[in-house]
Write an enzyme that holds these catalytic residues in place. Structure first.
Site, short mmCIF file in Angstrom:
data_model
loop_
_atom_site.label_atom_id
_atom_site.label_comp_id
_atom_site.label_asym_id
_atom_site.label_seq_id
_atom_site.Cartn_x
_atom_site.Cartn_y
_atom_site.Cartn_z
N HIS A 142 -75.30 -19.14 36.63
CA HIS A 142 -75.95 -17.99 37.22
C HIS A 142 -76.30 -18.27 38.68
CE1 HIS A 142 -76.91 -15.63 33.43
NE2 HIS A 142 -76.36 -16.75 32.99
N HIS A 217 -77.35 -19.16 23.22
CA HIS A 217 -76.42 -20.30 23.20
C HIS A 217 -77.12 -21.66 23.08
CE1 HIS A 217 -77.10 -20.24 27.54
NE2 HIS A 217 -76.19 -19.32 27.79
N ASP A 276 -69.49 -15.82 24.10
CA ASP A 276 -69.82 -15.96 25.54
C ASP A 276 -68.54 -15.76 26.36
OD1 ASP A 276 -71.59 -16.27 27.64
OD2 ASP A 276 -71.41 -18.45 27.70
N LEU A 309 -69.76 -25.35 33.53
CA LEU A 309 -69.20 -24.37 32.60
C LEU A 309 -69.67 -22.97 32.97
CD1 LEU A 309 -69.60 -26.21 29.18
CD2 LEU A 309 -67.46 -25.72 30.36
#
Length: 386
Positions: A142, A217, A276, A309
């Site tokens: 993010h 997650h 995701d 990731l």
């Protein structure tokens, strides 16, 4: 649509495998599961063309698919492409997930979701807003420039957004959201998930007491399980009221850790699988842009240039196969992790997540090798491989 019966495959109703049965469908709902040859009504019988009929998959964290990312530029047409792309892999219901973005882009994305809801878009269950009220320390992919505390205007906008959506889930961190704000969100019908946070186990449990009911997650972008400080992972596994999403792709979480978590989880809330997934699903894309940054696709991984990731490159039927073949779950339990448990997590199990009379006729026909033969939503075929 005239009522019909689907036959020729084993049926998994969500709990039990049924042989020599038919699935009857009427007006987009499941009318019943009956022994073949003992049907109460004389209905036209269609052959399933596969080896098994199972409940449709439900994915509560989908960032994109079919070459489209869910963002301020996505629009209703983009949402439809995302839903269609995931239907190819057995997903009959999903929450398009907006990654941390600007206020303006968030508002535009919510408006697109509300329009999709009004149109009754097949596969659209609502929205998941992952951010912007997260922890900088646990930001993952993010954009830190867009992460910020929740303000009164944000709170009001989220509660108002829920009014135009079948379901609204938000991922937030205690670092940037207060307990009182969580209570207000939950009172407004919003599902609150803890994620992207470095908070303690004690604080996470306090937020669960305030109404947070999910964790985003598991293991990723959160304080880990420690023997002196159990962190969010400890809270997620110890609390029977927290439903827990996990990415079962062999990249985000090791299969040993998945197995340990499944054995440790306190109920009645369970662990469910999410993809995701990003825009790559259903395409041969090698890279894409996220908030102005390039995401590379290579060897089943999606990463920023620095190796962080950035979402996952897996679909739901591949998740089922991974849970069954690599983690070692029974096929029935792997299927529940992508159908019944996510439906329960967001309160849709009255209509979705299993095959029983009165439930939505959302199901998937699979072959012996767990390949998707066809996907059905509301009793209509939305994808067929033949």
């Amino acid at each position: 649509m005239s009522p019909f019966a689907l036959a020729g495959a084993r049926i998994f109703d969500g709990q039990t495998w049924l042989d020599n049965h038919v699935l009857t469908v009427e007006n987009g709902k499941i009318a019943g599961l009956e022994a073949r040859g003992k049907m109460a009504r004389d209905l036209p019988v269609r052959e399933a063309g596969g080896a098994m009929i199972v409940p449709g998959f439900i994915d509560l964290q989908v960032n994109g698919g079919g070459g489209v990312m869910f963002d301020g530029d996505c629009g209703v047409e983009g949402l439809e492409r995302i839903c269609r792309a995931h239907a190819m892999f057995g997903t009959t219901g999903l929450l398009p997930t907006l990654i941390t973005d600007t206020r303006e882009s968030t508002a535009t994305s919510v408006a697109a979701g509300q329009e999709a809801a009004r149109a009754g878009m097949p596969g659209f269950l609502g929205l998941h807003l992952e951010g912007p009220h997260l922890s900088i320390e646990r930001k993952g992919a993010h954009d830190p420039a867009l992460i910020r505390p929740m303000e009164d205007a944000d709170l009001a906008a989220l509660i108002e957004a829920h009014g135009g959506l079948p379901a609204l889930m938000v991922t937030l961190a205690p670092e940037n959201v207060t307990v009182d704000q969580v209570r207000a969100l939950v009172d407004g019908g919003v599902k609150v998930s803890l994620g992207h946070t470095n908070t303690t186990c004690h604080t996470a449990l306090a937020y669960a007491e305030a109404g947070a009911s999910l964790v985003t997650h598991l293991f990723n972008a959160m304080s880990p399980l420690g023997h002196r400080e159990p962190g969010v992972v400890g809270a997620a596994l110890d609390s029977g009221q927290l439903w827990v999403g996990i990415i079962a792709d062999g990249v985000h979480v090791d299969p040993v850790a998945i197995g340990v978590a499944l054995r440790a989880k306190s109920g009645p809330a369970r662990i469910f699988a999410v993809t995701d997934a990003m825009s790559t699903i259903g395409t041969d894309m090698k890279s894409f842009e996220l908030n102005g940054r390039t995401i590379k696709r290579e060897n089943g991984r999606l990463t920023l240039e620095d190796g962080t990731l950035a979402g996952a490159d897996i679909d739901m039927i591949s998740t089922v196969a991974y849970l069954h073949r690599t983690v070692g779950l029974s096929l029935g339990e792997a299927l529940r992790m992508v159908s019944l448990y996510p439906a329960q997590a967001i309160g849709l199990d009255h209509a979705k997540g299993c095959l029983a009379a009165g439930m939505d006729a959302d199901f998937v026909v699979l072959d012996d090798d767990l390949g998707v033969v066809s996907t059905w939503i509301g009793g209509e075929v939305v994808y067929s491989s033949v």
